[in-house]
Design a protein around this motif. Sequence first.
Motif, PDB file in Angstrom:
ATOM      1  N   ILE A  16      56.812   3.126  34.678  1.00 33.90           N
ATOM      2  CA  ILE A  16      57.605   4.306  35.041  1.00 33.90           C
ATOM      3  C   ILE A  16      57.454   5.404  33.986  1.00 33.90           C
ATOM      4  CG2 ILE A  16      59.970   5.163  35.330  1.00 33.90           C
ATOM      5  CD1 ILE A  16      60.614   2.615  36.847  1.00 33.90           C
ATOM      6  N   ILE A  17      57.367   5.029  32.729  1.00 36.26           N
ATOM      7  CA  ILE A  17      57.128   6.021  31.675  1.00 36.26           C
ATOM      8  C   ILE A  17      55.763   6.678  31.871  1.00 36.26           C
ATOM      9  CG2 ILE A  17      56.645   6.295  29.201  1.00 36.26           C
ATOM     10  CD1 ILE A  17      58.891   4.248  28.696  1.00 36.26           C
ATOM     11  N   VAL A  18      54.764   5.876  32.256  1.00 34.33           N
ATOM     12  CA  VAL A  18      53.430   6.434  32.538  1.00 34.33           C
ATOM     13  C   VAL A  18      53.500   7.406  33.716  1.00 34.33           C
ATOM     14  CG1 VAL A  18      51.067   5.902  33.263  1.00 34.33           C
ATOM     15  CG2 VAL A  18      52.195   4.464  31.569  1.00 34.33           C
ATOM     16  N   CYS A  19      54.320   7.090  34.718  1.00 30.04           N
ATOM     17  CA  CYS A  19      54.518   8.006  35.854  1.00 30.04           C
ATOM     18  C   CYS A  19      55.064   9.343  35.362  1.00 30.04           C
ATOM     19  CB  CYS A  19      55.481   7.400  36.872  1.00 30.04           C
ATOM     20  SG  CYS A  19      54.777   6.089  37.901  1.00 30.04           S
ATOM     21  N   LEU A  20      56.055   9.291  34.485  1.00 31.34           N
ATOM     22  CA  LEU A  20      56.656  10.512  33.943  1.00 31.34           C
ATOM     23  C   LEU A  20      55.643  11.301  33.123  1.00 31.34           C
ATOM     24  CD1 LEU A  20      60.115   9.082  32.817  1.00 31.34           C
ATOM     25  CD2 LEU A  20      59.708  10.639  34.731  1.00 31.34           C
ATOM     26  N   PHE A  21      54.865  10.605  32.306  1.00 27.27           N
ATOM     27  CA  PHE A  21      53.853  11.250  31.473  1.00 27.27           C
ATOM     28  C   PHE A  21      52.780  11.911  32.345  1.00 27.27           C
ATOM     29  CE2 PHE A  21      49.795  11.056  29.152  1.00 27.27           C
ATOM     30  CZ  PHE A  21      50.119  11.850  28.058  1.00 27.27           C
ATOM     31  N   THR A  22      52.343  11.193  33.372  1.00 30.10           N
ATOM     32  CA  THR A  22      51.337  11.739  34.291  1.00 30.10           C
ATOM     33  C   THR A  22      51.858  12.980  34.988  1.00 30.10           C
ATOM     34  OG1 THR A  22      50.548   9.481  34.692  1.00 30.10           O
ATOM     35  CG2 THR A  22      49.773  11.184  36.202  1.00 30.10           C
ATOM     36  N   ASN A  23      53.143  12.970  35.325  1.00 33.50           N
ATOM     37  CA  ASN A  23      53.747  14.118  35.984  1.00 33.50           C
ATOM     38  C   ASN A  23      53.723  15.356  35.083  1.00 33.50           C
ATOM     39  OD1 ASN A  23      55.504  15.091  38.353  1.00 33.50           O
ATOM     40  ND2 ASN A  23      56.715  15.672  36.579  1.00 33.50           N
ATOM     41  N   VAL A  24      54.074  15.167  33.817  1.00 32.25           N
ATOM     42  CA  VAL A  24      54.088  16.290  32.861  1.00 32.25           C
ATOM     43  C   VAL A  24      52.689  16.863  32.687  1.00 32.25           C
ATOM     44  CG1 VAL A  24      54.463  16.916  30.450  1.00 32.25           C
ATOM     45  CG2 VAL A  24      56.131  15.479  31.632  1.00 32.25           C
ATOM     46  N   ILE A  25      51.700  15.985  32.511  1.00 27.19           N
ATOM     47  CA  ILE A  25      50.322  16.433  32.326  1.00 27.19           C
ATOM     48  C   ILE A  25      49.816  17.159  33.561  1.00 27.19           C
ATOM     49  CG2 ILE A  25      47.930  15.682  31.999  1.00 27.19           C
ATOM     50  CD1 ILE A  25      49.636  15.531  29.485  1.00 27.19           C
ATOM     51  N   THR A  26      50.121  16.599  34.734  1.00 28.91           N
ATOM     52  CA  THR A  26      49.646  17.192  35.991  1.00 28.91           C
ATOM     53  C   THR A  26      50.268  18.554  36.239  1.00 28.91           C
ATOM     54  OG1 THR A  26      49.324  15.002  36.972  1.00 28.91           O
ATOM     55  CG2 THR A  26      49.478  16.863  38.489  1.00 28.91           C
ATOM     56  N   TYR A  27      51.592  18.632  36.082  1.00 29.10           N
ATOM     57  CA  TYR A  27      52.289  19.867  36.452  1.00 29.10           C
ATOM     58  C   TYR A  27      52.137  20.969  35.408  1.00 29.10           C
ATOM     59  CZ  TYR A  27      55.725  22.833  38.669  1.00 29.10           C
ATOM     60  OH  TYR A  27      56.332  23.887  39.293  1.00 29.10           O
ATOM     61  N   PHE A  28      52.240  20.606  34.144  1.00 30.08           N
ATOM     62  CA  PHE A  28      52.187  21.626  33.099  1.00 30.08           C
ATOM     63  C   PHE A  28      50.797  21.766  32.469  1.00 30.08           C
ATOM     64  CE2 PHE A  28      56.659  20.255  33.226  1.00 30.08           C
ATOM     65  CZ  PHE A  28      57.273  21.481  33.430  1.00 30.08           C
ATOM     66  N   GLY A  29      50.115  20.645  32.289  1.00 33.57           N
ATOM     67  CA  GLY A  29      48.816  20.677  31.631  1.00 33.57           C
ATOM     68  C   GLY A  29      47.739  21.419  32.405  1.00 33.57           C
ATOM     69  N   THR A  30      47.778  21.320  33.720  1.00 35.70           N
ATOM     70  CA  THR A  30      46.745  21.970  34.530  1.00 35.70           C
ATOM     71  C   THR A  30      46.802  23.491  34.445  1.00 35.70           C
ATOM     72  OG1 THR A  30      48.233  21.771  36.443  1.00 35.70           O
ATOM     73  CG2 THR A  30      46.525  20.091  36.198  1.00 35.70           C
ATOM     74  N   ARG A  31      47.953  24.029  34.070  1.00 30.47           N
ATOM     75  CA  ARG A  31      48.080  25.487  33.973  1.00 30.47           C
ATOM     76  C   ARG A  31      47.190  26.063  32.864  1.00 30.47           C
ATOM     77  NH1 ARG A  31      54.059  24.770  35.249  1.00 30.47           N
ATOM     78  NH2 ARG A  31      54.248  25.542  37.369  1.00 30.47           N
ATOM     79  N   ILE A  32      46.814  25.206  31.921  1.00 29.44           N
ATOM     80  CA  ILE A  32      45.894  25.646  30.859  1.00 29.44           C
ATOM     81  C   ILE A  32      44.568  26.084  31.473  1.00 29.44           C
ATOM     82  CG2 ILE A  32      44.584  24.888  28.822  1.00 29.44           C
ATOM     83  CD1 ILE A  32      46.862  22.901  28.272  1.00 29.44           C
ATOM     84  N   PHE A  33      44.159  25.371  32.528  1.00 29.77           N
ATOM     85  CA  PHE A  33      42.879  25.653  33.176  1.00 29.77           C
ATOM     86  C   PHE A  33      42.986  26.730  34.260  1.00 29.77           C
ATOM     87  CE2 PHE A  33      42.883  21.233  31.755  1.00 29.77           C
ATOM     88  CZ  PHE A  33      41.731  21.193  30.977  1.00 29.77           C
ATOM     89  N   THR A  34      44.138  26.794  34.929  1.00 34.04           N
ATOM     90  CA  THR A  34      44.257  27.702  36.074  1.00 34.04           C
ATOM     91  C   THR A  34      44.809  29.078  35.719  1.00 34.04           C
ATOM     92  OG1 THR A  34      46.454  26.810  36.605  1.00 34.04           O
ATOM     93  CG2 THR A  34      44.557  25.767  37.651  1.00 34.04           C
ATOM     94  N   MET A  35      45.312  29.221  34.501  1.00 37.58           N
ATOM     95  CA  MET A  35      45.837  30.514  34.093  1.00 37.58           C
ATOM     96  C   MET A  35      44.733  31.577  34.174  1.00 37.58           C
ATOM     97  SD  MET A  35      47.787  31.474  30.518  1.00 37.58           S
ATOM     98  CE  MET A  35      48.788  29.989  30.684  1.00 37.58           C
ATOM     99  N   GLY A  36      44.977  32.618  34.907  1.00 34.16           N
ATOM    100  CA  GLY A  36      43.992  33.686  35.042  1.00 34.16           C
ATOM    101  C   GLY A  36      43.055  33.503  36.218  1.00 34.16           C
ATOM    102  N   MET A  37      43.067  32.315  36.830  1.00 32.75           N
ATOM    103  CA  MET A  37      42.216  32.080  38.001  1.00 32.75           C
ATOM    104  C   MET A  37      42.841  32.686  39.251  1.00 32.75           C
ATOM    105  SD  MET A  37      41.070  28.076  37.431  1.00 32.75           S
ATOM    106  CE  MET A  37      40.203  28.014  39.007  1.00 32.75           C
TER     107      MET A  37
END
Length: 223
Positions: A16-37
């Motif tokens: 369940i902790i891995v689920c939470l960690f994956t959620n944070v990376i997916t939702y917030f981390g991807t914005r590093i790549f999509t910002m400006g796209m």
Amino acid sequence: MQKIYRILPLYAFVPIIVCLFTNVITYFGTRIFTMGMYHYDLSIWLDDMIPFTPFMIIFYILAYVSWIVGFIIIGRESRKVCYEVCVAEQIAKLMCMVAFIVIPCTIVRPEITGDGVFEWLTGLIYRMDSPDNLLPSIHCLENWICFRGAMKCKKVGTGYRVIMFISAILVFASTLMVKQHVFLDVLTAIIVVETGLFAAKKFDLGRIYFIIEKKLSGILTKK
């Protein structure tokens, strides 16, 4: 700690902790790549027909409660069910991560004109949650995995499964009616969950957490 273990077994913490960690990376981390796209608007004619209904923000917010309850029930069921469903959720979330980067999406939100409590809550959600990372809808994904996980649980009755199904449908409707998502976001959320569940069961991917549990147990025993 003993009180916590009565609510959620020790074996359920890591997945369940891995689920939470994956959620944070997916939702917030991807914005590093999509910002400006360039972000696509994938709304279709059906979305135009759905009225903006601030009252439905209640079900959008209550979704967080259903997730907590859903994962506790799944965690308490058994190691096999917990590990399989959590792996499926993580596969679905990784698919979201790819989709967020490959097809960055946005939505045109309506102007909120009323001054009631539901309008205020909707405005608050709008301010807290930027209109991107939409396809698939994580909100819908989590509710659907909780329902599908409930279907695997033997320790709960039919009533609980029905409640989780109705909860999922209400959350689906709320995301559309408060204009947080479009129809395709909801549809793809179901698809990635079903894909994750299929892969987890087909290839017995839940065994990953049995291996992790065995390794951790060995380390703690040595200490």
